[in-house]
Write a protein that holds these residues in place. Structure first.
Motif, PDB file in Angstrom:
ATOM      1  N   LEU A  74     -13.405   2.865  -2.978  1.00 59.54           N
ATOM      2  CA  LEU A  74     -12.070   3.008  -3.567  1.00 59.54           C
ATOM      3  C   LEU A  74     -11.713   4.476  -3.794  1.00 59.54           C
ATOM      4  O   LEU A  74     -10.556   4.880  -3.630  1.00 59.54           O
ATOM      5  N   ILE A  75     -12.692   5.280  -4.140  1.00 58.36           N
ATOM      6  CA  ILE A  75     -12.449   6.717  -4.330  1.00 58.36           C
ATOM      7  C   ILE A  75     -12.210   7.395  -2.985  1.00 58.36           C
ATOM      8  O   ILE A  75     -11.289   8.211  -2.837  1.00 58.36           O
ATOM      9  N   GLN A  76     -13.018   7.046  -1.994  1.00 53.26           N
ATOM     10  CA  GLN A  76     -12.877   7.645  -0.668  1.00 53.26           C
ATOM     11  C   GLN A  76     -11.544   7.300  -0.028  1.00 53.26           C
ATOM     12  O   GLN A  76     -11.008   8.087   0.763  1.00 53.26           O
ATOM     13  N   ASN A  77     -10.987   6.142  -0.374  1.00 50.79           N
ATOM     14  CA  ASN A  77      -9.714   5.698   0.210  1.00 50.79           C
ATOM     15  C   ASN A  77      -8.515   5.978  -0.684  1.00 50.79           C
ATOM     16  O   ASN A  77      -7.438   5.392  -0.510  1.00 50.79           O
ATOM     17  N   ASN A  78      -8.693   6.859  -1.665  1.00 53.24           N
ATOM     18  CA  ASN A  78      -7.597   7.347  -2.529  1.00 53.24           C
ATOM     19  C   ASN A  78      -6.923   6.270  -3.362  1.00 53.24           C
ATOM     20  O   ASN A  78      -5.777   6.435  -3.783  1.00 53.24           O
ATOM     21  N   VAL A  79      -7.626   5.184  -3.623  1.00 54.37           N
ATOM     22  CA  VAL A  79      -7.078   4.156  -4.511  1.00 54.37           C
ATOM     23  C   VAL A  79      -7.403   4.518  -5.958  1.00 54.37           C
ATOM     24  O   VAL A  79      -6.585   4.354  -6.858  1.00 54.37           O
ATOM     25  N   ASN A  99       0.406   5.506  -6.171  1.00 53.68           N
ATOM     26  CA  ASN A  99       1.124   5.820  -4.933  1.00 53.68           C
ATOM     27  C   ASN A  99       0.392   5.172  -3.758  1.00 53.68           C
ATOM     28  O   ASN A  99      -0.454   5.788  -3.109  1.00 53.68           O
ATOM     29  N   TYR A 100       0.726   3.930  -3.476  1.00 48.81           N
ATOM     30  CA  TYR A 100      -0.007   3.184  -2.456  1.00 48.81           C
ATOM     31  C   TYR A 100       0.199   3.730  -1.041  1.00 48.81           C
ATOM     32  O   TYR A 100      -0.531   3.374  -0.123  1.00 48.81           O
ATOM     33  N   ASP A 101       1.200   4.596  -0.843  1.00 47.57           N
ATOM     34  CA  ASP A 101       1.373   5.237   0.461  1.00 47.57           C
ATOM     35  C   ASP A 101       0.187   6.140   0.797  1.00 47.57           C
ATOM     36  O   ASP A 101      -0.034   6.471   1.963  1.00 47.57           O
ATOM     37  N   GLU A 102      -0.534   6.543  -0.219  1.00 48.64           N
ATOM     38  CA  GLU A 102      -1.684   7.432  -0.006  1.00 48.64           C
ATOM     39  C   GLU A 102      -2.992   6.674   0.209  1.00 48.64           C
ATOM     40  O   GLU A 102      -4.011   7.274   0.519  1.00 48.64           O
ATOM     41  N   TRP A 103      -2.957   5.360   0.013  1.00 41.28           N
ATOM     42  CA  TRP A 103      -4.185   4.579   0.197  1.00 41.28           C
ATOM     43  C   TRP A 103      -4.530   4.504   1.684  1.00 41.28           C
ATOM     44  O   TRP A 103      -3.647   4.333   2.529  1.00 41.28           O
ATOM     45  N   SER A 104      -5.798   4.616   2.012  1.00 42.43           N
ATOM     46  CA  SER A 104      -6.230   4.505   3.410  1.00 42.43           C
ATOM     47  C   SER A 104      -6.967   3.193   3.676  1.00 42.43           C
ATOM     48  O   SER A 104      -7.616   3.031   4.700  1.00 42.43           O
ATOM     49  N   ILE A 105      -6.857   2.255   2.748  1.00 38.99           N
ATOM     50  CA  ILE A 105      -7.393   0.902   2.962  1.00 38.99           C
ATOM     51  C   ILE A 105      -6.539   0.211   4.032  1.00 38.99           C
ATOM     52  O   ILE A 105      -5.317   0.357   4.046  1.00 38.99           O
ATOM     53  N   GLN A 141       4.464  -2.921  13.069  1.00 39.73           N
ATOM     54  CA  GLN A 141       4.300  -3.891  11.984  1.00 39.73           C
ATOM     55  C   GLN A 141       4.123  -3.217  10.641  1.00 39.73           C
ATOM     56  O   GLN A 141       4.677  -3.645   9.640  1.00 39.73           O
ATOM     57  N   SER A 142       3.310  -2.156  10.602  1.00 42.04           N
ATOM     58  CA  SER A 142       3.015  -1.499   9.327  1.00 42.04           C
ATOM     59  C   SER A 142       4.273  -0.956   8.682  1.00 42.04           C
ATOM     60  O   SER A 142       4.537  -1.165   7.503  1.00 42.04           O
ATOM     61  N   ALA A 143       5.100  -0.239   9.487  1.00 38.54           N
ATOM     62  CA  ALA A 143       6.319   0.361   8.934  1.00 38.54           C
ATOM     63  C   ALA A 143       7.317  -0.704   8.510  1.00 38.54           C
ATOM     64  O   ALA A 143       7.916  -0.626   7.439  1.00 38.54           O
ATOM     65  N   THR A 144       7.472  -1.737   9.347  1.00 40.65           N
ATOM     66  CA  THR A 144       8.411  -2.810   9.021  1.00 40.65           C
ATOM     67  C   THR A 144       7.967  -3.578   7.782  1.00 40.65           C
ATOM     68  O   THR A 144       8.770  -3.907   6.906  1.00 40.65           O
ATOM     69  N   HIS A 145       6.677  -3.838   7.723  1.00 43.15           N
ATOM     70  CA  HIS A 145       6.129  -4.572   6.586  1.00 43.15           C
ATOM     71  C   HIS A 145       6.343  -3.809   5.283  1.00 43.15           C
ATOM     72  O   HIS A 145       6.751  -4.364   4.264  1.00 43.15           O
ATOM     73  N   LYS A 146       6.077  -2.516   5.331  1.00 37.13           N
ATOM     74  CA  LYS A 146       6.235  -1.691   4.129  1.00 37.13           C
ATOM     75  C   LYS A 146       7.700  -1.636   3.709  1.00 37.13           C
ATOM     76  O   LYS A 146       8.036  -1.670   2.532  1.00 37.13           O
ATOM     77  N   ARG A 147       8.599  -1.543   4.702  1.00 36.39           N
ATOM     78  CA  ARG A 147      10.027  -1.498   4.395  1.00 36.39           C
ATOM     79  C   ARG A 147      10.499  -2.800   3.760  1.00 36.39           C
ATOM     80  O   ARG A 147      11.288  -2.811   2.824  1.00 36.39           O
ATOM     81  N   ASN A 148       9.990  -3.924   4.260  1.00 36.69           N
ATOM     82  CA  ASN A 148      10.342  -5.222   3.680  1.00 36.69           C
ATOM     83  C   ASN A 148       9.888  -5.332   2.238  1.00 36.69           C
ATOM     84  O   ASN A 148      10.587  -5.867   1.379  1.00 36.69           O
ATOM     85  N   ILE A 149       8.682  -4.832   1.971  1.00 33.25           N
ATOM     86  CA  ILE A 149       8.161  -4.861   0.602  1.00 33.25           C
ATOM     87  C   ILE A 149       9.073  -4.084  -0.330  1.00 33.25           C
ATOM     88  O   ILE A 149       9.464  -4.548  -1.401  1.00 33.25           O
ATOM     89  N   LYS A 150       9.449  -2.880   0.098  1.00 31.79           N
ATOM     90  CA  LYS A 150      10.282  -2.022  -0.751  1.00 31.79           C
ATOM     91  C   LYS A 150      11.654  -2.638  -0.978  1.00 31.79           C
ATOM     92  O   LYS A 150      12.223  -2.558  -2.063  1.00 31.79           O
ATOM     93  N   ASN A 151      12.233  -3.272   0.075  1.00 34.08           N
ATOM     94  CA  ASN A 151      13.537  -3.917  -0.080  1.00 34.08           C
ATOM     95  C   ASN A 151      13.470  -5.085  -1.054  1.00 34.08           C
ATOM     96  O   ASN A 151      14.354  -5.274  -1.888  1.00 34.08           O
ATOM     97  N   ASN A 152      12.403  -5.877  -0.953  1.00 29.41           N
ATOM     98  CA  ASN A 152      12.238  -7.010  -1.874  1.00 29.41           C
ATOM     99  C   ASN A 152      12.092  -6.535  -3.298  1.00 29.41           C
ATOM    100  O   ASN A 152      12.658  -7.105  -4.229  1.00 29.41           O
ATOM    101  N   ILE A 153      11.298  -5.470  -3.469  1.00 30.64           N
ATOM    102  CA  ILE A 153      11.087  -4.934  -4.807  1.00 30.64           C
ATOM    103  C   ILE A 153      12.380  -4.395  -5.389  1.00 30.64           C
ATOM    104  O   ILE A 153      12.712  -4.591  -6.551  1.00 30.64           O
ATOM    105  N   LYS A 154      13.161  -3.708  -4.531  1.00 33.68           N
ATOM    106  CA  LYS A 154      14.424  -3.141  -4.988  1.00 33.68           C
ATOM    107  C   LYS A 154      15.375  -4.236  -5.453  1.00 33.68           C
ATOM    108  O   LYS A 154      16.042  -4.122  -6.481  1.00 33.68           O
ATOM    109  N   ASN A 155      15.427  -5.339  -4.700  1.00 34.32           N
ATOM    110  CA  ASN A 155      16.308  -6.453  -5.069  1.00 34.32           C
ATOM    111  C   ASN A 155      15.859  -7.131  -6.348  1.00 34.32           C
ATOM    112  O   ASN A 155      16.674  -7.604  -7.133  1.00 34.32           O
TER     113      ASN A 155
END
Length: 317
Positions: A74-79, A99-105, A141-155
């Protein structure tokens, strides 16, 4: 039957973290460590805490080897961030990286991917079930998935509630009225006594200087103190006084429970009340007698009144 109530304490964490974390390929052991970390940071309204292997063992019931492996990953992957790496005589201090954008998991490749029940909790990867459907292209997939998450959270978070704040999942509401800092009225969720109880327990853990876990009895003792009308500030000061005056009979003897301080805190509270009442009664009052003289300084209003009554009766008044 378990008696689980918010009044016994709760951990405030942003819904965004709870939504997002499920899309990363964490192992079971890593999840357990994150839960322990959240409990010890957000659960105490703080961003960092001591995080020793022995403590993690005690709350997760994992073997030392598993704990060490999961924490290292978890430390090595910036979580998890190391605020202070610690040493032989000092415990490691860590914080959760929100800041989950920095996680490398690794993330799941599709929103429908689920971990198998037979996941190996010591590996860094996960397998997925076959859904019988043609999986979407992995490209983008990664970019689209992340964008969907942010849109859902915003709503879902257009209107802030008392549990979600601007930072770290800690409430940004006024603890007395339940109003948001921006001035918008919201339903009162967190009550002042509960906040004060948690802060008193936090102060107890700090002055105790060993162990981060408080017991159910510690909670009840803190609740008794706050609900009796003793201010948080006074309770913390008097608790510190009790610790400072403590003289152990041998090096291994120490204060483990808040109950040890309760009697002293109540004694100091009563002493303070008596002093205030005494001050009110002994306020210097000067008065003019029938002979034109003034009452001596230092006489209480009650004493002056008795003398006036005696003088009035002597003159036939």
């Amino acid at each position: 039957m378990a008696d689980v109530q918010l009044e016994h304490g709760y951990t405030k964490i942003a819904n965004e973290l709870l939504d997002v974390i499920q899309h990363f390929q964490f192992t079971q052991n890593q999840y357990k460590l994150l839960m322990a970390l959240w409990r010890n940071t957000y659960g105490w309204n703080r961003k960092e805490c001591e995080f020793s292997l022995s403590y993690i063992e005690s709350v997760t019931h994992l073997e030392r080897k598993r704990v060490s492996e999961a924490l290292k990953t978890l430390i090595q992957n910036n979580v998890i961030l190391e605020v202070n790496p610690g040493s032989k005589n000092k415990t490691k201090i860590v914080s959760f990286n929100k800041n989950y954008d920095e996680w490398s998991i690794k993330q799941y490749k599709s929103s429908g991917a689920l971990p198998t029940s037979g996941q190996d909790d010591t590996s860094g990867g996960m397998t997925t079930r076959s859904s019988g459907e043609t999986p979407p292209s992995a490209s983008g997939q990664s970019a689209t998935h992340k964008r969907n998450i942010k849109n859902n959270i915003k709503n879902n978070t257009t209107t802030k509630n008392a549990y979600e704040g601007a930072s770290d999942g800690v409430s940004t509401t006024d603890p007395v009225r339940g109003d948001s800092i921006e001035g918008n009225s919201v339903e009162e969720i967190s009550h002042t006594p509960e906040v004060q109880i948690q802060k008193l327990l936090d102060g107890f853990v700090e002055v105790r200087s060993h162990g981060l876990i408080t017991s159910a009895d510690d909670y009840q003792q803190a609740k008794k103190i706050i609900e009796s009308g003793i201010s948080l500030e006074n309770a913390l000061v008097w608790m510190k006084e009790k610790f400072d005056s403590y003289q152990p009979k041998h090096p291994n003897k120490r204060i483990n429970a808040l109950s040890y301080c309760v009697g002293y805190i109540f004694d100091r509270h009563i002493e303070k009340q008596e002093k205030e009442n005494s001050h009110d009664k002994t306020t210097v009052h000067q008065y003019r007698g029938r002979n034109g003289g003034s009452a001596g300084k230092g006489k209480s209003a009650e004493q002056a009144y008795r003398e006036l009554e005696a003088s009035r009766k002597a003159w036939g008044g």
